[in-house]
Design a protein around this motif. Structure first.
Motif, PDB file in Angstrom:
ATOM      1  N   SER A   1      61.645  16.025  46.028  1.00 54.60           N
ATOM      2  CA  SER A   1      62.961  15.542  46.436  1.00 54.60           C
ATOM      3  C   SER A   1      63.226  14.134  45.917  1.00 54.60           C
ATOM      4  O   SER A   1      62.301  13.355  45.676  1.00 54.60           O
ATOM      5  N   ILE A   2      64.521  13.836  45.754  1.00 49.87           N
ATOM      6  CA  ILE A   2      64.983  12.514  45.364  1.00 49.87           C
ATOM      7  C   ILE A   2      66.314  12.296  46.064  1.00 49.87           C
ATOM      8  O   ILE A   2      67.099  13.241  46.216  1.00 49.87           O
ATOM      9  N   ALA A   3      66.572  11.080  46.526  1.00 52.59           N
ATOM     10  CA  ALA A   3      67.782  10.838  47.308  1.00 52.59           C
ATOM     11  C   ALA A   3      68.346   9.460  47.024  1.00 52.59           C
ATOM     12  O   ALA A   3      67.629   8.549  46.593  1.00 52.59           O
ATOM     13  N   LEU A   4      69.633   9.330  47.295  1.00 50.43           N
ATOM     14  CA  LEU A   4      70.283   8.027  47.181  1.00 50.43           C
ATOM     15  C   LEU A   4      69.879   7.127  48.341  1.00 50.43           C
ATOM     16  O   LEU A   4      69.605   5.949  48.155  1.00 50.43           O
ATOM     17  N   VAL A   5      69.831   7.699  49.549  1.00 41.83           N
ATOM     18  CA  VAL A   5      69.484   6.937  50.750  1.00 41.83           C
ATOM     19  C   VAL A   5      68.483   7.734  51.570  1.00 41.83           C
ATOM     20  O   VAL A   5      68.725   8.905  51.903  1.00 41.83           O
ATOM     21  N   GLN A   6      67.359   7.120  51.892  1.00 40.91           N
ATOM     22  CA  GLN A   6      66.367   7.706  52.775  1.00 40.91           C
ATOM     23  C   GLN A   6      66.675   7.266  54.200  1.00 40.91           C
ATOM     24  O   GLN A   6      66.694   6.068  54.487  1.00 40.91           O
ATOM     25  N   LEU A   7      66.929   8.213  55.080  1.00 36.67           N
ATOM     26  CA  LEU A   7      67.305   7.887  56.447  1.00 36.67           C
ATOM     27  C   LEU A   7      66.078   7.758  57.336  1.00 36.67           C
ATOM     28  O   LEU A   7      65.109   8.506  57.180  1.00 36.67           O
ATOM     29  N   PRO A   8      66.139   6.837  58.285  1.00 42.09           N
ATOM     30  CA  PRO A   8      65.041   6.756  59.259  1.00 42.09           C
ATOM     31  C   PRO A   8      65.089   7.926  60.218  1.00 42.09           C
ATOM     32  O   PRO A   8      66.122   8.580  60.381  1.00 42.09           O
ATOM     33  N   ALA A   9      63.953   8.203  60.835  1.00 39.96           N
ATOM     34  CA  ALA A   9      63.915   9.254  61.846  1.00 39.96           C
ATOM     35  C   ALA A   9      64.809   8.854  63.014  1.00 39.96           C
ATOM     36  O   ALA A   9      64.908   7.684  63.373  1.00 39.96           O
ATOM     37  N   GLY A  10      65.484   9.833  63.593  1.00 41.40           N
ATOM     38  CA  GLY A  10      66.364   9.531  64.715  1.00 41.40           C
ATOM     39  C   GLY A  10      66.918  10.798  65.329  1.00 41.40           C
ATOM     40  O   GLY A  10      66.965  11.845  64.679  1.00 41.40           O
ATOM     41  N   ASP A  11      67.328  10.707  66.579  1.00 44.19           N
ATOM     42  CA  ASP A  11      67.913  11.833  67.286  1.00 44.19           C
ATOM     43  C   ASP A  11      69.429  11.720  67.141  1.00 44.19           C
ATOM     44  O   ASP A  11      70.094  11.045  67.928  1.00 44.19           O
ATOM     45  N   TYR A  12      69.974  12.370  66.139  1.00 41.36           N
ATOM     46  CA  TYR A  12      71.401  12.235  65.875  1.00 41.36           C
ATOM     47  C   TYR A  12      72.238  12.935  66.932  1.00 41.36           C
ATOM     48  O   TYR A  12      73.361  12.505  67.214  1.00 41.36           O
ATOM     49  N   ALA A  13      71.712  14.002  67.529  1.00 40.25           N
ATOM     50  CA  ALA A  13      72.451  14.670  68.590  1.00 40.25           C
ATOM     51  C   ALA A  13      72.669  13.729  69.767  1.00 40.25           C
ATOM     52  O   ALA A  13      73.735  13.707  70.383  1.00 40.25           O
ATOM     53  N   ALA A  14      71.661  12.924  70.067  1.00 41.11           N
ATOM     54  CA  ALA A  14      71.773  12.001  71.206  1.00 41.11           C
ATOM     55  C   ALA A  14      72.847  10.947  70.987  1.00 41.11           C
ATOM     56  O   ALA A  14      73.413  10.412  71.951  1.00 41.11           O
ATOM     57  N   GLN A  15      73.152  10.647  69.712  1.00 41.76           N
ATOM     58  CA  GLN A  15      74.151   9.618  69.428  1.00 41.76           C
ATOM     59  C   GLN A  15      75.568  10.042  69.810  1.00 41.76           C
ATOM     60  O   GLN A  15      76.435   9.193  69.994  1.00 41.76           O
ATOM     61  N   VAL A  16      75.799  11.357  69.911  1.00 44.18           N
ATOM     62  CA  VAL A  16      77.164  11.817  70.183  1.00 44.18           C
ATOM     63  C   VAL A  16      77.277  12.725  71.402  1.00 44.18           C
ATOM     64  O   VAL A  16      78.386  13.124  71.769  1.00 44.18           O
ATOM     65  N   GLU A  17      76.159  13.064  72.045  1.00 44.90           N
ATOM     66  CA  GLU A  17      76.232  14.053  73.121  1.00 44.90           C
ATOM     67  C   GLU A  17      77.015  13.551  74.332  1.00 44.90           C
ATOM     68  O   GLU A  17      77.527  14.366  75.108  1.00 44.90           O
ATOM     69  N   GLN A  18      77.143  12.236  74.493  1.00 44.36           N
ATOM     70  CA  GLN A  18      77.911  11.703  75.614  1.00 44.36           C
ATOM     71  C   GLN A  18      79.366  11.423  75.264  1.00 44.36           C
ATOM     72  O   GLN A  18      80.139  10.966  76.119  1.00 44.36           O
ATOM     73  N   ILE A  19      79.752  11.679  74.022  1.00 45.80           N
ATOM     74  CA  ILE A  19      81.130  11.440  73.599  1.00 45.80           C
ATOM     75  C   ILE A  19      81.977  12.659  73.925  1.00 45.80           C
ATOM     76  O   ILE A  19      81.658  13.782  73.521  1.00 45.80           O
ATOM     77  N   ALA A  20      83.048  12.454  74.664  1.00 50.46           N
ATOM     78  CA  ALA A  20      83.964  13.546  74.996  1.00 50.46           C
ATOM     79  C   ALA A  20      84.864  13.815  73.795  1.00 50.46           C
ATOM     80  O   ALA A  20      85.542  12.912  73.302  1.00 50.46           O
ATOM     81  N   VAL A  21      84.840  15.042  73.311  1.00 50.70           N
ATOM     82  CA  VAL A  21      85.641  15.386  72.140  1.00 50.70           C
ATOM     83  C   VAL A  21      86.660  16.458  72.506  1.00 50.70           C
ATOM     84  O   VAL A  21      86.495  17.190  73.481  1.00 50.70           O
ATOM     85  N   ARG A  22      87.689  16.548  71.704  1.00 52.45           N
ATOM     86  CA  ARG A  22      88.704  17.581  71.849  1.00 52.45           C
ATOM     87  C   ARG A  22      88.777  18.382  70.545  1.00 52.45           C
ATOM     88  O   ARG A  22      88.358  17.913  69.496  1.00 52.45           O
TER      89      ARG A  22
END
Length: 379
Positions: A188-209
């Motif tokens: 693999s090769i990438a432009l940006v290597q992302l750190p490990a993280g729980d991305y679901a947790a970043q938005v699970e408390q956001i109320a969406v429509r």
């Protein structure tokens, strides 16, 4: 022209919530990619070219690039262009097409998981390359890529003799994911290597429509139609140099013909898998002197809308697709523009007409009434 910018996660990563997707409840949104968020075509193409430059430096002899639908169709094309104008570019697709030998596979976490690639196009290009580059916007686990590699090697044994590369804008593979990918013969090769993280947790408390329905009326104006010259689609494989030159030339001609002033706001709008043509046309308009040109595209992905600070999807409309009568598509983050240019490869017919009525209704609700559609037909 390749950007010298050093891209970081802060530049290319936002997180949104998916609608009605139990397999993956979040979506990584790249604000420079030109899919869900309006962006300068030049900025989007520069970011994609930066990935292409990294691939060229590491794998200079690669002459076959495969881009994944829906969101990586433009990225794959620009990576191929950066490699060499003679590079063959083939995109996967979810569109129906008769008369082609298919290699089918699943993108399991997707809202529309079934995809395929034209076997003949890949088979012909394999004889001219020692390296095959698979391009996606994001590598999360690599399972989709392993899936397609297995299916392609079964159908095309010559692929087993090639070096395989997974290129992406964002990469968050774990060590185990990387090992699994290597076990399938790919690095693999990438432009940006992302750190490990729980991305679901970043938005699970956001109320969406949910995105709002758009219903065209008898008063919804139809766009002015322009028919682009017929040209092969990357779904069947193209030489990327000729393909890019075709759309760049059309863009320059449009810039000379359309009576738009430099200061007016212009939106170039792609449709679903058809992103690269609109980006190239948009850049031509910007190069001709339009100072406020933006690009993004419709999508089949249902995403939650929210007003929370830093949330990337602020508005959305639910539309009828230009490609199939029963298909739902979406457009996000519309604003008011003086002019809109739709660039689509949807085939001529009732589906295109009905989809355009739906799209024009959404544009009208956002204050965009001068709409031109350049239809290239599908292939």
């Amino acid at each position: 022209m390749v950007s010298t910018m050093n891209y970081t996660a802060g530049d290319v990563l936002r997180v949104a919530r998916r609608q009605n997707n139990k397999k993956r409840q979040y979506l990584l949104v790249n604000p420079l990619q030109g899919k869900h968020v309006p962006v300068s075509p030049t900025a989007a193409l520069s970011m994609m070219a930066a990935l292409g430059a990294k691939v060229r430096e590491a794998f200079p002899t690669a002459r076959l690039v495969i881009g994944f639908a829906e969101t990586a169709t433009a990225i794959g094309g620009i990576v191929a262009q950066e490699l060499d104008p003679s590079c063959t570019y083939v995109q996967t697709t979810r569109e129906q097409s008769r008369g082609r030998r298919r290699i089918e596979f699943l993108e399991e976490h997707s809202h529309a998981p079934e995809q395929w690639i034209a076997a003949e196009a890949v088979e012909a290009a394999l004889a001219r390359t020692d390296t095959v580059v698979f391009v996606d916007d994001e590598l999360s686990t690599g399972r989709t890529l392993c899936n397609i590699i297995r299916r392609m090697q079964e159908a095309l044994p010559a692929l087993r003799e090639k070096k395989l590369v997974a290129a992406s804008l964002l990469n968050r593979l774990t060590a185990a994911d990387t090992a699994r990918l290597r076990a399938h013969g790919a690095e693999s090769i990438a432009l940006v290597q992302l750190p490990a993280g729980d991305y679901a947790a970043q938005v699970e408390q956001i109320a969406v429509r949910a995105p709002e329905d758009t219903v065209p009326s008898a008063e919804t104006p139809a766009p002015h139609m322009l028919l682009a010259p017929a040209y092969p689609s990357p779904r069947g494989g193209v030489g990327i140099g000729d393909y890019a030159a075709h759309w760049q030339t059309l863009g320059r001609r449009l810039a000379a013909q359309l009576p738009w002033t430099a200061e007016e706001r212009v939106l170039v709008l792609g449709t679903e898998e058809c992103m690269l043509p609109g980006l190239l046309v948009g850049r031509a308009l910007a190069d001709a002197g339009c100072t406020a040109v933006f690009f993004h595209a419709t999508t089949r992905s249902p995403i939650g809308i929210a007003d929370a600070a830093d949330y990337p999807i602020r508005m959305g409309r639910r539309l009828q697709s230009l490609y199939e009568t029963e298909r739902t598509t979406y457009i996000y983050n519309l604003a008011a523009y003086d002019h809109v240019l739709i660039v689509t490869d949807a085939p001529q017919g009732q589906e295109l007409e009905a989809g355009l009525r739906s799209l024009c209704a959404a544009l009208g609700e956002s204050g965009c009434t001068d709409v031109v559609c350049m239809a290239a037909g599908g292939a």
